[in-house]
Write an enzyme that holds these catalytic residues in place. Structure first.
Site, PDB file in Angstrom:
ATOM      1  N   LYS A 183      -9.338  -3.968   3.128  1.00 46.61           N
ATOM      2  CA  LYS A 183      -8.829  -3.501   4.428  1.00 46.61           C
ATOM      3  C   LYS A 183      -9.585  -4.127   5.570  1.00 46.61           C
ATOM      4  CE  LYS A 183      -7.382   1.193   3.170  1.00 46.61           C
ATOM      5  NZ  LYS A 183      -7.737   2.620   3.290  1.00 46.61           N
TER       6      LYS A 183
ATOM      7  N   HIS B   4      -8.964  14.354   5.885  1.00 45.41           N
ATOM      8  CA  HIS B   4     -10.351  14.080   5.494  1.00 45.41           C
ATOM      9  C   HIS B   4     -11.238  15.311   5.771  1.00 45.41           C
ATOM     10  CE1 HIS B   4      -9.402   9.617   6.499  1.00 45.41           C
ATOM     11  NE2 HIS B   4      -9.530   9.695   5.194  1.00 45.41           N
TER      12      HIS B   4
ATOM     13  N   SER C 283      -4.721   7.669   7.876  1.00 48.64           N
ATOM     14  CA  SER C 283      -5.302   6.957   9.019  1.00 48.64           C
ATOM     15  C   SER C 283      -4.298   5.958   9.582  1.00 48.64           C
ATOM     16  CB  SER C 283      -6.577   6.218   8.587  1.00 48.64           C
ATOM     17  OG  SER C 283      -7.539   7.130   8.144  1.00 48.64           O
TER      18      SER C 283
ATOM     19  N   ARG D 227      -3.689  13.060  -2.512  1.00 45.40           N
ATOM     20  CA  ARG D 227      -2.457  13.546  -1.857  1.00 45.40           C
ATOM     21  C   ARG D 227      -1.236  13.396  -2.758  1.00 45.40           C
ATOM     22  NH1 ARG D 227      -3.151   9.623   3.135  1.00 45.40           N
ATOM     23  NH2 ARG D 227      -3.637   8.416   1.272  1.00 45.40           N
TER      24      ARG D 227
HETATM   25  O1  PNS Z   1     -10.511   5.218   2.465  1.00 49.42           O
HETATM   26  P1  PNS Z   1     -10.364   4.142   1.424  1.00 49.42           P
HETATM   27  O2  PNS Z   1     -10.206   2.774   2.074  1.00 49.42           O
HETATM   28  O3  PNS Z   1      -9.279   4.414   0.426  1.00 49.42           O
HETATM   29  O4  PNS Z   1     -11.744   4.134   0.613  1.00 49.42           O
HETATM   30  C1  PNS Z   1     -11.977   3.202  -0.442  1.00 49.42           C
HETATM   31  C2  PNS Z   1     -13.481   2.979  -0.589  1.00 49.42           C
HETATM   32  C3  PNS Z   1     -14.037   2.464   0.733  1.00 49.42           C
HETATM   33  C4  PNS Z   1     -14.142   4.303  -0.953  1.00 49.42           C
HETATM   34  C5  PNS Z   1     -13.693   1.934  -1.722  1.00 49.42           C
HETATM   35  O5  PNS Z   1     -13.067   0.730  -1.368  1.00 49.42           O
HETATM   36  C6  PNS Z   1     -15.174   1.692  -2.021  1.00 49.42           C
HETATM   37  O6  PNS Z   1     -15.788   2.474  -2.717  1.00 49.42           O
HETATM   38  N1  PNS Z   1     -15.709   0.602  -1.447  1.00 49.42           N
HETATM   39  C7  PNS Z   1     -17.091   0.202  -1.647  1.00 49.42           C
HETATM   40  C8  PNS Z   1     -17.195  -1.005  -2.577  1.00 49.42           C
HETATM   41  C9  PNS Z   1     -17.106  -0.540  -4.012  1.00 49.42           C
HETATM   42  O7  PNS Z   1     -17.949   0.169  -4.526  1.00 49.42           O
HETATM   43  N2  PNS Z   1     -16.011  -0.963  -4.679  1.00 49.42           N
HETATM   44  C10 PNS Z   1     -15.777  -0.679  -6.054  1.00 49.42           C
HETATM   45  C11 PNS Z   1     -15.223   0.712  -6.244  1.00 49.42           C
HETATM   46  S1  PNS Z   1     -15.073   0.992  -7.948  1.00 49.42           S
END
Ligand code: PNS
Length: 158
Positions: free
Chosen positions: A41, A17, A128, A90
């Protein structure tokens, strides 16, 4: 002024990150590292803990802000005049997942471009969840997270 956001769960932040955040900071005037809820998650670290670990991990990198948000990323983008959503890639499986989110975000907030930055090969396998597993079983995580937060993560998860 070009503003980017690096959204993620950061449970916890890793060297992978930090590398993406640093490289985003070279491209944009202001980069917000955003702890945002992933409804798929259940996080181990609280939002406050994750933000504090990020603050320490990005110490010394100019132009970085840390924030948290519970809601749609597209809404944060609109509310904060964000120009770009930066994601690290990745692998091809990352790409498939991120590509779908990028298209959804483009539909919800067309004012922001999603920008993919390829991971440094050194960090390709760092995640993570890998760090949580190593720390849970008493292992040393200092090769995978910034040195100044490694012992805090180890103590917290042991
Ligand atoms: O580190 P991650 O868990 O892969 O990140 C994913 C994250 C948190 C960026 C994604 O789940 C997100 O954007 N969540 C906010 C809710 C949202 O906007 N969801 C629709 C995405 S199109």
């Amino acid at each position: 002024m070009k503003k980017a956001v690096c959204p993620g769960s950061f449970d916890p932040i890793t060297n992978g990150h930090v590398d993406i955040i640093k490289r985003a900071a070279e491209l944009f005037d202001e980069v917000t590292v955003l702890v945002v809820t992933n409804p798929d998650k259940h996080c181990v670290f609280s939002t406050e803990e994750r933000c504090r670990l990020i603050e320490k991990a990005v110490e010394g990198i100019d132009g970085i802000k840390v924030d948290s948000f519970s809601g749609l990323l597209a809404d944060y983008v609109k509310q904060n005049g964000i120009n770009a959503i930066v994601k690290g890639i990745r692998s091809s499986s990352d790409f498939e997942y991120e590509f779908q989110m990028a298209l959804a975000n483009r539909s919800l907030a067309p004012e922001a471009e999603t920008v993919f930055i390829t991971a440094d090969p050194q960090n390709m396998y760092v995640s993570s969840s890998l760090i949580r597993q190593i720390a849970c079983f008493g292992g040393d995580v200092s090769d995978f997270v910034p040195k100044n937060i490694a012992s805090e993560i180890e103590k917290r998860l042991k």
